[in-house]
Design a protein around this motif. Structure first.
Motif, PDB file in Angstrom:
ATOM      1  N   SER A 171       8.810   3.758  -6.839  1.00 41.17           N
ATOM      2  CA  SER A 171       8.505   4.087  -8.241  1.00 41.17           C
ATOM      3  C   SER A 171       7.025   4.328  -8.485  1.00 41.17           C
ATOM      4  O   SER A 171       6.656   5.001  -9.450  1.00 41.17           O
ATOM      5  CB  SER A 171       9.001   2.961  -9.158  1.00 41.17           C
ATOM      6  N   ASN A 196       9.359   0.371   2.247  1.00 38.63           N
ATOM      7  CA  ASN A 196       7.988   0.329   1.726  1.00 38.63           C
ATOM      8  C   ASN A 196       7.775  -0.804   0.719  1.00 38.63           C
ATOM      9  O   ASN A 196       6.641  -1.258   0.551  1.00 38.63           O
ATOM     10  CB  ASN A 196       7.693   1.689   1.077  1.00 38.63           C
ATOM     11  N   TYR A 243       1.091 -12.911   3.448  1.00 42.96           N
ATOM     12  CA  TYR A 243       1.154 -11.442   3.472  1.00 42.96           C
ATOM     13  C   TYR A 243       0.925 -10.922   4.895  1.00 42.96           C
ATOM     14  O   TYR A 243       1.685 -10.087   5.396  1.00 42.96           O
ATOM     15  CB  TYR A 243       0.101 -10.875   2.512  1.00 42.96           C
ATOM     16  N   VAL A 282      -5.547   1.011   0.044  1.00 45.68           N
ATOM     17  CA  VAL A 282      -5.079   2.202  -0.678  1.00 45.68           C
ATOM     18  C   VAL A 282      -5.172   1.864  -2.158  1.00 45.68           C
ATOM     19  O   VAL A 282      -4.770   0.768  -2.571  1.00 45.68           O
ATOM     20  CB  VAL A 282      -3.618   2.528  -0.309  1.00 45.68           C
ATOM     21  N   THR A 301      -3.914   1.445  -5.439  1.00 47.93           N
ATOM     22  CA  THR A 301      -2.614   1.359  -6.124  1.00 47.93           C
ATOM     23  C   THR A 301      -2.670   0.168  -7.083  1.00 47.93           C
ATOM     24  O   THR A 301      -3.695  -0.499  -7.190  1.00 47.93           O
ATOM     25  CB  THR A 301      -1.466   1.101  -5.120  1.00 47.93           C
TER      26      THR A 301
END
Ligand SMILES: NC(=O)c1ccc[n+]([C@@H]2O[C@H](COP(=O)([O-])OP(=O)(O)OC[C@H]3O[C@@H](n4cnc5c(N)ncnc54)[C@H](O)[C@@H]3O)[C@@H](O)[C@H]2O)c1
Length: 253
Positions: free
Chosen positions: A16, A91, A160, A192, A194
Protein backbone atom coordinates in the motif's frame (compact mmCIF):
# COMPACT_ATOMS: atom_id res chain seq x y z
CA UNK A 1 8.69 0.47 -19.76
CA UNK A 2 9.30 -2.68 -21.77
CA UNK A 3 6.42 -4.95 -20.81
CA UNK A 4 8.91 -7.43 -19.36
CA UNK A 5 6.28 -8.85 -17.00
CA UNK A 6 3.35 -8.93 -19.46
CA UNK A 7 1.04 -11.83 -18.74
CA UNK A 8 2.42 -12.41 -15.23
CA UNK A 9 0.50 -12.07 -11.97
CA UNK A 10 2.11 -10.79 -8.81
CA UNK A 11 1.45 -10.29 -5.10
CA UNK A 12 3.25 -7.64 -3.08
CA UNK A 13 2.61 -7.81 0.67
CA UNK A 14 2.76 -4.42 2.33
CA UNK A 15 2.11 -2.96 -1.11
CA UNK A 16 0.00 0.00 0.00
CA UNK A 17 2.91 2.40 0.58
CA UNK A 18 6.67 2.78 0.65
CA UNK A 19 8.87 0.14 -0.95
CA UNK A 20 5.98 -2.28 -1.55
CA UNK A 21 3.94 0.37 -3.36
CA UNK A 22 6.91 1.19 -5.60
CA UNK A 23 7.42 -2.51 -6.41
CA UNK A 24 3.72 -3.04 -7.15
CA UNK A 25 3.63 0.00 -9.46
CA UNK A 26 6.83 -1.03 -11.22
CA UNK A 27 5.43 -4.53 -11.83
CA UNK A 28 2.15 -3.08 -13.15
CA UNK A 29 4.02 -0.70 -15.47
CA UNK A 30 5.90 -3.76 -16.81
CA UNK A 31 2.57 -5.37 -17.69
CA UNK A 32 1.83 -7.60 -14.66
CA UNK A 33 -1.53 -7.91 -12.92
CA UNK A 34 -0.91 -7.10 -9.27
CA UNK A 35 -2.48 -7.82 -5.90
CA UNK A 36 -1.31 -5.86 -2.89
CA UNK A 37 -2.06 -6.63 0.73
CA UNK A 38 -1.82 -4.36 3.76
CA UNK A 39 -2.96 -4.32 7.35
CA UNK A 40 -5.57 -1.57 7.23
CA UNK A 41 -3.52 1.21 5.61
CA UNK A 42 -5.83 4.05 4.47
CA UNK A 43 -3.47 4.72 1.54
CA UNK A 44 -4.28 1.35 -0.05
CA UNK A 45 -7.17 2.90 -2.04
CA UNK A 46 -4.93 5.53 -3.65
CA UNK A 47 -2.32 2.91 -4.51
CA UNK A 48 -5.01 0.68 -6.02
CA UNK A 49 -6.15 3.59 -8.22
CA UNK A 50 -2.57 4.22 -9.35
CA UNK A 51 -2.16 0.53 -10.17
CA UNK A 52 -5.35 0.49 -12.24
CA UNK A 53 -4.28 3.64 -14.10
CA UNK A 54 -1.43 1.61 -15.62
CA UNK A 55 -4.04 -0.65 -17.27
CA UNK A 56 -3.22 -3.56 -14.98
CA UNK A 57 -5.81 -5.71 -13.28
CA UNK A 58 -5.24 -4.88 -9.63
CA UNK A 59 -6.56 -5.85 -6.19
CA UNK A 60 -5.98 -4.43 -2.73
CA UNK A 61 -6.66 -6.93 0.04
CA UNK A 62 -6.46 -6.59 3.79
CA UNK A 63 -4.55 -9.34 5.60
CA UNK A 64 -2.22 -9.59 8.57
CA UNK A 65 0.76 -11.50 7.19
CA UNK A 66 1.60 -12.87 10.64
CA UNK A 67 -1.80 -14.61 10.94
CA UNK A 68 -1.94 -17.96 9.17
CA UNK A 69 -5.69 -17.88 8.50
CA UNK A 70 -5.40 -14.37 7.00
CA UNK A 71 -2.60 -15.45 4.67
CA UNK A 72 -4.44 -18.59 3.54
CA UNK A 73 -7.57 -16.49 2.89
CA UNK A 74 -5.46 -13.88 1.03
CA UNK A 75 -4.18 -16.48 -1.42
CA UNK A 76 -7.66 -17.92 -1.91
CA UNK A 77 -8.84 -14.43 -2.95
CA UNK A 78 -5.89 -14.07 -5.32
CA UNK A 79 -6.68 -17.46 -6.88
CA UNK A 80 -10.32 -16.45 -7.32
CA UNK A 81 -9.59 -13.02 -8.81
CA UNK A 82 -6.30 -13.44 -10.69
CA UNK A 83 -6.44 -17.20 -11.34
CA UNK A 84 -2.74 -17.89 -10.87
CA UNK A 85 0.39 -16.42 -9.29
CA UNK A 86 3.81 -16.07 -10.89
CA UNK A 87 5.59 -13.61 -8.59
CA UNK A 88 5.31 -13.01 -4.82
CA UNK A 89 7.14 -10.32 -2.90
CA UNK A 90 7.19 -10.81 0.88
CA UNK A 91 7.72 -7.15 1.71
CA UNK A 92 5.42 -6.37 4.67
CA UNK A 93 7.44 -5.42 7.71
CA UNK A 94 7.56 -3.39 10.89
CA UNK A 95 10.36 -1.74 12.82
CA UNK A 96 10.44 -1.29 16.58
CA UNK A 97 13.44 0.40 18.13
CA UNK A 98 14.33 -0.07 21.80
CA UNK A 99 17.40 -0.84 23.88
CA UNK A 100 17.79 -4.54 24.61
CA UNK A 101 17.00 -4.14 28.32
CA UNK A 102 13.72 -2.39 27.44
CA UNK A 103 12.68 -4.93 24.80
CA UNK A 104 10.00 -7.25 26.14
CA UNK A 105 9.56 -10.77 24.83
CA UNK A 106 6.22 -9.58 23.42
CA UNK A 107 7.98 -6.77 21.48
CA UNK A 108 10.50 -9.27 20.11
CA UNK A 109 7.74 -11.71 19.14
CA UNK A 110 5.73 -8.96 17.41
CA UNK A 111 8.60 -8.03 15.12
CA UNK A 112 9.56 -11.63 14.37
CA UNK A 113 5.89 -12.48 13.73
CA UNK A 114 5.31 -9.85 11.06
CA UNK A 115 8.75 -9.83 9.46
CA UNK A 116 9.90 -13.46 9.58
CA UNK A 117 6.77 -15.56 10.20
CA UNK A 118 4.98 -13.30 7.68
CA UNK A 119 7.63 -13.98 5.04
CA UNK A 120 7.47 -17.72 5.78
CA UNK A 121 3.66 -17.85 5.49
CA UNK A 122 3.67 -15.71 2.34
CA UNK A 123 6.37 -17.85 0.70
CA UNK A 124 4.66 -21.11 1.68
CA UNK A 125 1.28 -20.15 0.26
CA UNK A 126 2.88 -18.56 -2.81
CA UNK A 127 4.81 -21.77 -3.45
CA UNK A 128 1.60 -23.80 -3.11
CA UNK A 129 -0.02 -21.71 -5.86
CA UNK A 130 3.06 -21.58 -8.08
CA UNK A 131 3.68 -25.34 -7.92
CA UNK A 132 0.09 -25.92 -9.08
CA UNK A 133 0.70 -24.03 -12.36
CA UNK A 134 1.19 -25.96 -15.61
CA UNK A 135 4.69 -27.45 -16.09
CA UNK A 136 5.19 -25.13 -19.05
CA UNK A 137 4.81 -21.99 -16.89
CA UNK A 138 7.96 -19.91 -16.42
CA UNK A 139 9.73 -20.43 -13.09
CA UNK A 140 7.86 -18.75 -10.29
CA UNK A 141 9.62 -15.98 -8.38
CA UNK A 142 9.58 -15.38 -4.65
CA UNK A 143 11.36 -12.22 -3.54
CA UNK A 144 11.88 -11.49 0.14
CA UNK A 145 12.84 -8.13 1.63
CA UNK A 146 15.66 -8.29 4.15
CA UNK A 147 17.83 -5.29 5.15
CA UNK A 148 21.47 -4.26 5.16
CA UNK A 149 21.06 -4.32 8.96
CA UNK A 150 20.82 -8.13 8.78
CA UNK A 151 24.53 -8.01 8.01
CA UNK A 152 25.62 -4.86 9.83
CA UNK A 153 23.58 -5.16 13.03
CA UNK A 154 22.33 -1.98 14.69
CA UNK A 155 22.10 -1.04 18.33
CA UNK A 156 18.54 -0.80 19.69
CA UNK A 157 17.19 -2.79 16.75
CA UNK A 158 18.00 -6.35 17.82
CA UNK A 159 14.59 -7.87 17.06
CA UNK A 160 14.41 -6.17 13.66
CA UNK A 161 17.94 -7.22 12.68
CA UNK A 162 17.30 -10.80 13.84
CA UNK A 163 14.12 -10.95 11.77
CA UNK A 164 15.96 -9.70 8.68
CA UNK A 165 18.84 -12.16 9.18
CA UNK A 166 16.27 -14.93 9.43
CA UNK A 167 14.81 -13.84 6.10
CA UNK A 168 18.18 -14.37 4.40
CA UNK A 169 18.43 -17.92 5.78
CA UNK A 170 14.80 -18.64 4.88
CA UNK A 171 15.47 -17.41 1.33
CA UNK A 172 18.50 -19.64 0.87
CA UNK A 173 16.68 -22.75 2.16
CA UNK A 174 13.64 -22.11 -0.02
CA UNK A 175 15.84 -21.53 -3.07
CA UNK A 176 17.31 -25.01 -2.60
CA UNK A 177 13.98 -26.69 -1.86
CA UNK A 178 11.87 -25.06 -4.57
CA UNK A 179 14.35 -25.22 -7.47
CA UNK A 180 13.96 -25.38 -10.40
CA UNK A 181 10.27 -24.50 -10.42
CA UNK A 182 10.59 -21.41 -8.25
CA UNK A 183 13.52 -19.02 -7.94
CA UNK A 184 13.85 -17.39 -4.53
CA UNK A 185 15.95 -14.30 -3.86
CA UNK A 186 16.21 -11.56 -1.25
CA UNK A 187 16.72 -7.83 -1.56
CA UNK A 188 18.49 -6.19 1.37
CA UNK A 189 17.87 -2.44 1.09
CA UNK A 190 19.82 0.21 2.91
CA UNK A 191 17.98 3.30 4.17
CA UNK A 192 14.97 4.14 2.01
CA UNK A 193 12.80 7.20 2.54
CA UNK A 194 9.40 5.84 3.62
CA UNK A 195 7.03 6.02 6.59
CA UNK A 196 9.26 3.50 8.35
CA UNK A 197 12.47 5.49 7.93
CA UNK A 198 12.94 9.10 6.95
CA UNK A 199 15.69 11.62 7.64
CA UNK A 200 13.13 14.01 9.17
CA UNK A 201 12.06 11.55 11.87
CA UNK A 202 15.53 10.41 12.97
CA UNK A 203 17.90 11.61 15.66
CA UNK A 204 21.09 13.26 14.33
CA UNK A 205 23.10 10.27 15.62
CA UNK A 206 20.91 7.69 13.86
CA UNK A 207 20.86 9.76 10.67
CA UNK A 208 24.65 10.01 10.68
CA UNK A 209 24.90 6.20 10.81
CA UNK A 210 22.55 5.78 7.87
CA UNK A 211 24.45 8.35 5.83
CA UNK A 212 27.90 6.88 6.55
CA UNK A 213 27.94 4.99 3.24
CA UNK A 214 29.66 5.55 -0.11
CA UNK A 215 26.50 7.05 -1.64
CA UNK A 216 25.69 8.99 1.59
CA UNK A 217 21.95 9.31 0.97
CA UNK A 218 18.63 7.55 1.39
CA UNK A 219 17.21 5.61 -1.56
CA UNK A 220 13.93 6.38 -3.25
CA UNK A 221 11.56 3.38 -3.08
CA UNK A 222 11.73 3.17 -6.90
CA UNK A 223 15.45 2.33 -6.64
CA UNK A 224 14.55 -0.84 -4.73
CA UNK A 225 11.68 -1.60 -7.11
CA UNK A 226 14.06 -1.61 -10.10
CA UNK A 227 15.93 -4.54 -8.57
CA UNK A 228 12.66 -6.37 -7.86
CA UNK A 229 11.67 -5.97 -11.53
CA UNK A 230 14.98 -7.55 -12.56
CA UNK A 231 14.58 -10.48 -10.14
CA UNK A 232 10.99 -11.07 -11.30
CA UNK A 233 11.87 -11.04 -14.99
CA UNK A 234 13.36 -13.35 -17.58
CA UNK A 235 16.82 -11.78 -17.18
CA UNK A 236 17.15 -13.38 -13.74
CA UNK A 237 16.46 -16.93 -14.97
CA UNK A 238 19.76 -18.28 -13.54
CA UNK A 239 19.59 -16.39 -10.25
CA UNK A 240 18.38 -18.09 -7.06
CA UNK A 241 19.33 -18.14 -3.39
CA UNK A 242 20.94 -14.70 -3.58
CA UNK A 243 20.66 -11.67 -1.38
CA UNK A 244 21.16 -8.42 -3.26
CA UNK A 245 22.13 -5.23 -1.51
CA UNK A 246 20.45 -2.09 -2.82
CA UNK A 247 22.09 -0.10 -0.11
CA UNK A 248 24.31 2.69 -1.40
CA UNK A 249 27.33 0.60 -0.43
CA UNK A 250 26.56 0.30 3.29
CA UNK A 251 27.30 -3.44 3.33
CA UNK A 252 29.37 -5.13 0.62
CA UNK A 253 28.88 -8.88 0.14
N1 LIG B 1 12.58 1.91 4.74
C1 LIG B 1 13.80 1.39 4.89
O1 LIG B 1 14.79 2.12 5.11
C2 LIG B 1 14.01 -0.09 4.77
C3 LIG B 1 15.32 -0.58 4.73
C4 LIG B 1 15.54 -1.97 4.63
C5 LIG B 1 14.46 -2.82 4.59
N2 LIG B 1 13.19 -2.31 4.64
C6 LIG B 1 12.08 -3.27 4.61
O2 LIG B 1 11.27 -2.99 3.49
C7 LIG B 1 9.94 -3.41 3.76
C8 LIG B 1 8.98 -2.25 3.48
O3 LIG B 1 9.33 -1.17 4.34
P1 LIG B 1 8.80 0.34 4.12
O4 LIG B 1 9.91 1.21 4.51
O5 LIG B 1 8.18 0.46 2.81
O6 LIG B 1 7.70 0.40 5.29
P2 LIG B 1 6.30 1.15 5.40
O7 LIG B 1 6.03 1.26 6.86
O8 LIG B 1 6.27 2.37 4.56
O9 LIG B 1 5.25 0.11 4.73
C9 LIG B 1 4.99 -1.12 5.38
C10 LIG B 1 3.90 -1.86 4.64
O10 LIG B 1 3.73 -3.12 5.30
C11 LIG B 1 2.36 -3.27 5.65
N3 LIG B 1 2.28 -4.06 6.88
C12 LIG B 1 2.84 -3.81 8.09
N4 LIG B 1 2.50 -4.77 8.96
C13 LIG B 1 1.73 -5.65 8.28
C14 LIG B 1 1.08 -6.86 8.62
N5 LIG B 1 1.15 -7.36 9.86
N6 LIG B 1 0.38 -7.50 7.67
C15 LIG B 1 0.29 -7.00 6.41
N7 LIG B 1 0.89 -5.86 6.02
C16 LIG B 1 1.60 -5.20 6.96
C17 LIG B 1 1.81 -1.87 5.79
O11 LIG B 1 0.39 -1.88 5.60
C18 LIG B 1 2.55 -1.18 4.65
O12 LIG B 1 1.89 -1.46 3.43
C19 LIG B 1 9.92 -3.88 5.21
O13 LIG B 1 10.06 -5.28 5.26
C20 LIG B 1 11.15 -3.22 5.78
O14 LIG B 1 11.66 -3.90 6.90
C21 LIG B 1 12.93 -0.98 4.74
Amino acid sequence: MSGSLAGRTALVTGGSRGIGRAIALAFAREGADVAICHNGDPRAGDTLSELRQTGAKALALEADVSTETDVVALFAKIAKNLGTLDIAVANAGILREAPLLETSAADFDAVISVNLRGAFLTAREAARMMLARPVTAPAGRIITISSDLAFLGREEMSAYCASKGGIVSLTRSLARELAPKILVNAIAPGPVETDMTSPQSMSPEALAKDLATPLARFAEPSEIAALAVFLAGDGASFVTGQCYGANGGSAMY
